[in-house]
Design a protein around this motif. Structure first.
Motif, short mmCIF file in Angstrom:
data_model
loop_
_atom_site.label_atom_id
_atom_site.label_comp_id
_atom_site.label_asym_id
_atom_site.label_seq_id
_atom_site.Cartn_x
_atom_site.Cartn_y
_atom_site.Cartn_z
N ALA A 446 44.99 47.06 51.62
CA ALA A 446 43.69 47.74 51.59
C ALA A 446 42.92 47.51 52.89
O ALA A 446 42.28 48.43 53.42
CB ALA A 446 42.87 47.24 50.40
N GLN A 447 42.97 46.29 53.44
CA GLN A 447 42.25 46.01 54.67
C GLN A 447 42.85 46.76 55.86
O GLN A 447 42.13 47.26 56.72
CB GLN A 447 42.24 44.50 54.93
N LEU A 448 44.18 46.84 55.92
CA LEU A 448 44.82 47.60 56.99
C LEU A 448 44.38 49.06 56.95
O LEU A 448 43.97 49.64 57.98
CB LEU A 448 46.35 47.53 56.86
N LEU A 449 44.47 49.68 55.78
CA LEU A 449 44.13 51.10 55.66
C LEU A 449 42.66 51.34 55.97
O LEU A 449 42.31 52.31 56.65
CB LEU A 449 44.49 51.59 54.26
N ALA A 450 41.78 50.44 55.48
CA ALA A 450 40.35 50.60 55.77
C ALA A 450 40.07 50.45 57.26
O ALA A 450 39.21 51.15 57.82
CB ALA A 450 39.54 49.58 54.97
N SER A 451 40.81 49.56 57.93
CA SER A 451 40.61 49.36 59.36
C SER A 451 40.98 50.59 60.17
O SER A 451 40.55 50.74 61.31
CB SER A 451 41.42 48.15 59.85
N ARG A 452 41.80 51.46 59.59
CA ARG A 452 42.21 52.70 60.27
C ARG A 452 41.43 53.91 59.77
O ARG A 452 41.81 55.06 60.02
CB ARG A 452 43.70 52.93 60.08
N GLY A 453 40.34 53.68 59.05
CA GLY A 453 39.43 54.77 58.72
C GLY A 453 39.59 55.36 57.34
O GLY A 453 38.92 56.34 57.01
N TYR A 454 40.46 54.79 56.50
CA TYR A 454 40.67 55.33 55.16
C TYR A 454 39.80 54.61 54.13
O TYR A 454 39.61 53.39 54.21
CB TYR A 454 42.13 55.20 54.75
N ALA A 455 39.32 55.35 53.15
CA ALA A 455 38.82 54.73 51.93
C ALA A 455 40.03 54.41 51.05
O ALA A 455 41.00 55.17 51.02
CB ALA A 455 37.88 55.68 51.20
N VAL A 456 39.97 53.29 50.35
CA VAL A 456 41.10 52.86 49.54
C VAL A 456 40.62 52.62 48.11
O VAL A 456 39.69 51.83 47.88
CB VAL A 456 41.74 51.56 50.09
N LEU A 457 41.26 53.29 47.16
CA LEU A 457 40.91 53.15 45.75
C LEU A 457 42.01 52.41 45.02
O LEU A 457 43.18 52.80 45.07
CB LEU A 457 40.73 54.54 45.12
N GLN A 458 41.65 51.32 44.35
CA GLN A 458 42.59 50.55 43.53
C GLN A 458 42.05 50.49 42.11
O GLN A 458 40.92 50.07 41.89
CB GLN A 458 42.77 49.15 44.12
N VAL A 459 42.87 50.90 41.17
CA VAL A 459 42.47 51.07 39.78
C VAL A 459 43.23 50.10 38.89
O VAL A 459 44.45 50.04 38.93
CB VAL A 459 42.75 52.52 39.32
N ASN A 460 42.50 49.34 38.09
CA ASN A 460 43.13 48.51 37.06
C ASN A 460 43.23 49.34 35.78
O ASN A 460 42.45 49.19 34.84
CB ASN A 460 42.35 47.22 36.85
N PHE A 461 44.22 50.22 35.79
CA PHE A 461 44.46 51.13 34.67
C PHE A 461 44.83 50.35 33.41
O PHE A 461 45.18 49.17 33.47
CB PHE A 461 45.57 52.10 35.04
N ARG A 462 44.77 51.00 32.26
CA ARG A 462 45.11 50.34 31.00
C ARG A 462 46.52 49.73 31.10
O ARG A 462 47.40 50.28 31.77
CB ARG A 462 45.02 51.32 29.83
N GLY A 463 46.68 48.59 30.45
CA GLY A 463 47.92 47.84 30.60
C GLY A 463 47.80 46.73 31.63
O GLY A 463 48.60 45.78 31.62
N SER A 464 46.80 46.83 32.52
CA SER A 464 46.58 45.78 33.51
C SER A 464 46.08 44.52 32.83
O SER A 464 45.48 44.55 31.75
CB SER A 464 45.56 46.24 34.56
N GLY A 465 46.29 43.39 33.48
CA GLY A 465 45.81 42.13 32.94
C GLY A 465 44.36 41.87 33.28
O GLY A 465 43.77 42.51 34.15
N GLY A 466 43.77 40.90 32.57
CA GLY A 466 42.42 40.45 32.88
C GLY A 466 41.33 41.02 32.04
O GLY A 466 40.17 40.59 32.13
N TYR A 467 41.65 42.00 31.17
CA TYR A 467 40.61 42.68 30.39
C TYR A 467 40.84 42.58 28.88
O TYR A 467 40.29 43.38 28.12
CB TYR A 467 40.52 44.14 30.82
#
Length: 651
Positions: A446-467
């Motif tokens: 995410a940091q690499l892509l943001a450093s090159r001008g991109y917005a980065v979306l990361q989704v903890n979709f259903r099935g993900s841990g922590g919720y």
């Protein structure tokens, strides 16, 4: 071999956590490099700091006298041999785990071997594994359970034999684990007790070093069963149950109490204190929306003193306000906010605390706090080359999925751009996927892509841990359906909020993330301009036959329960079966020695795209497995990724 480690020491240790700012862009290599210090261990006296330090094709150990940070000893074990973990077993003796580059793989994995060495580098012993030169060496997984600091010559370890087939060693998930005592000088082992059931699981000792609990998954997928044995009946395991608490996992125990984590009425994991019999429980820390994460323990390891949760950024709770150690962690956390402070170890007198400070912009900085001196001293940075003033903020987000379920995740925006709207967007679904999640902490992709001008979306979709357990269950057999819906809904949310340019969006992921990227682009052919599949799986029917997951009964059960069992189920959720709907060009990246997502997955996808004359790019590497490990391969991948994205959505 001492000089190999000493040459790198000055750069490793004496680097300030605040780097001088400059205008040069952060190099790709800085994001690709792995941490140059791994396992850390503070000695019981607080006198020594041990660290594993990777250098080239080996990882050795360094022991430092912490007050002066001068080298006491340094050792490595030769080419393609790596120290994976370290823990002190007495005031002056250290135990470690050895890994190797098996076959042609670049990435090391556990060799099931343990060694012990004195702080000054003398009295070295291979304790368990083939290097012991015993006539019949143990071949399996081995790890330290309890260092038994009160007994300088002994420790408690856990062993589990490997499965052997065609001279290939695999994790022995279908075997029964054992707890054993081991002499940390001679390597002599004596069995204490076998686990009450086969399959994955973990033992827990009490404050006297007695092996008290075992929590195992058995043949079930994600539901733990805990057993207890008592000193009066050491040969008998009895199931443990608590009214209103499921999936009980003990953390620690004393003669009068036990501390466990378990799922409460809202299906989220909470921290409980119970009586010695583990029959009645009171809540120490709990949230309705997210699970209990890390638990910090007291200096003697007997009780929890701080509980950590991650609803977005980290939130932590003092669960021992009556103790000086609990109050100390509370004060230190306030000092380092908004970053999170994670304890790494105490001296046995409680005077010294080793801890890491980390955040979305800070990969990890290590400090030592001395209570007598009343100060925290910076020791080292895990990624000393990262200037956190140039890193992007990771914004916690949430939105409602199409069926009303709340989905959380993170949005990383370019750090130096004045433009924060209508940006080219890269959607980055995580791997796993069951029980795995994206975190707020610093993340190189995410940091690499943001450093090159991109917005980065990361989704903890259903099935993900922590919720919570219900959130995980919502992902059962939804690999290609509701989980993909959540990713698509998050992408549309980013457009609606004005962050993303709807005409410049790509999707990129690894492992399940590679699958999810292709499946999203298949199901929504007009949404994404390009797709990147990194060590992905694309045909669930062939994966079921070839992946290493299904080589144990536990793995097969998990696969059947959470992905699918019948050929019809697997085909219906395989993007390979729907390539006629794909419009976006694709970048396929894979390691040729991958056992988790076999290389044949990439080869079959390439053949299918060739047959359809569909545009794609191809990148593979020999000697790499489930993700690239060698630095030159990681750099080459990032360069290829950025060029591919730039070609299709600019920057």
């Amino acid at each position: 071999m001492k000089s190999l480690l000493l040459l790198s020491l000055s750069a490793l240790l004496w680097t300030s956590p605040l780097l001088a700012a400059d205008t040069a862009p952060v190099s790709i290599e800085n994001f690709a490099k792995l941490p140059d210090v791994r396992a850390l261990a503070l000695s019981p006296t607080g006198e020594y700091l041990a660290a594993s330090v990777p250098r080239g094709n080996r990882t050795g150990i360094i022991v430092l006298r912490i007050d002066k940070m001068d080298v006491v000893s340094a050792r490595d074990f030769g080419p393609d041999t790596h120290v994976l973990g370290l823990q002190w077993v007495s005031d002056t003796r250290l135990m470690g785990e050895i890994g190797e580059n098996f076959g042609s793989l670049e990435q090391p994995s556990s060799a099931g071997e343990l060694f012990a060495i004195d702080a000054d580098g003398t009295t070295f012993t291979y304790l368990i594994g083939f290097r012991t030169r015993r006539r019949d060496p143990f071949r399996g997984a081995a790890g330290l359970l309890d260092s038994l600091i009160q007994d300088k010559d002994s420790a408690v370890i856990v062993t589990r034999p490997f499965d052997v087939s065609d001279r290939t060693y695999r994790p022995g998930y279908d075997k029964r684990a054992s707890a054993e005592t081991i002499n940390v000088v001679s390597g002599r082992r004596d069995k204490i007790v076998d686990a009450p059931e086969k399959g994955p699981g973990s033992f827990v000792t009490d404050s006297d070093g007695f092996v008290r609990f075992f929590s195992g998954l058995g043949d079930s997928s994600l539901s733990a069963q805990t057993y207890q044995r008592l000193p009066a009946e050491p040969g008998r395991w009895s199931p443990v149950s608590l009214a209103g608490v499921d999936n009980i996992e003990p953390i620690s125990a004393t003669s009068g109490a036990a501390f466990v984590r378990g799922q409460g009425e809202h299906s989220t994991t909470c921290l409980y204190e119970t009586d010695a019999a583990v029959s009645n429980a009171s809540v120490l820390a709990c949230r309705e929306d997210v699970d209990l994460g890390f638990v910090a323990m007291s200096s003697d390891g007997s009780r929890p003193i701080r509980a950590y949760f991650q609803p977005g950024r980290f939130v932590s709770v003092n669960v021992a306000p009556d103790s000086s150690e609990g109050r100390l962690l509370e004060a230190l956390q306030k000092r380092f906010e908004p970053n999170v402070l994670l304890p790494q170890g105490w001296s046995k007198d409680g005077n010294r605390l080793l801890f890491t400070v980390a955040g979305d912009k800070v990969p990890g900085e290590v400090f030592l706090f001395d209570r007598k001196e009343k100060r925290a001293r910076f020791l080292l940075s895990s990624r000393r080359w990262i200037d956190h003033t140039k890193m992007a903020e990771r914004k916690p987000i949430e939105y409602a999925a199409r069926d009303g379920l709340t989905i959380r995740g993170y949005l990383t925006l370019p750090p130096s751009s004045t433009k924060q709207k209508r940006l080219p967007l890269v959607v980055l679904p995580h791997g796993g996927p069951i029980g795995v999640r994206d975190s707020w902490l610093w993340e190189p992709d995410a940091q690499l892509l943001a450093s090159r001008g991109y917005a980065v979306l990361q989704v903890n979709f259903r099935g993900s841990g922590g919720y919570g357990g219900e959130f995980i269950e919502a992902g059962r057999k939804q690999w290609g359906q509701a989980m993909i819906d959540d990713i698509v809904d998050g992408t549309r949310w980013a457009i609606e909020q004005g962050y993303a340019d709807a005409k410049r969006m790509c999707i990129y992921g690894a492992s399940y993330g590679g699958y999810a990227s292709l499946m999203s682009a298949v199901r929504q052919p007009d949404l994404f301009r390009c797709v990147v599949g990194y060590v992905g799986v694309y045909d669930l029917e062939t994966m079921a036959k070839n992946t290493d997951i299904t080589q144990s009964s536990y793995g097969r059960e998990f696969f059947d329960d959470y992905i699918g069992k019948s050929a019809e189920e697997l085909r219906s959720q395989s993007p390979m079966m729907r390539l006629a709907e794909l419009k976006a060009p694709m970048l396929i990246v894979h390691g040729e020695e991958d056992k988790r997502a076999p290389f044949s997955e990439a080869e079959a996808l390439r053949a299918a795209l060739d047959q359809k004359n569909h545009p794609y790019e191809w990148m593979t590497r020999e000697k790499e497995g489930h993700g690239f490990y060698a630095l030159d391969n990681r750099v080459a991948f990032y360069e290829t990724l950025l060029a591919f994205l730039g070609k299709h959505i600019g920057n």
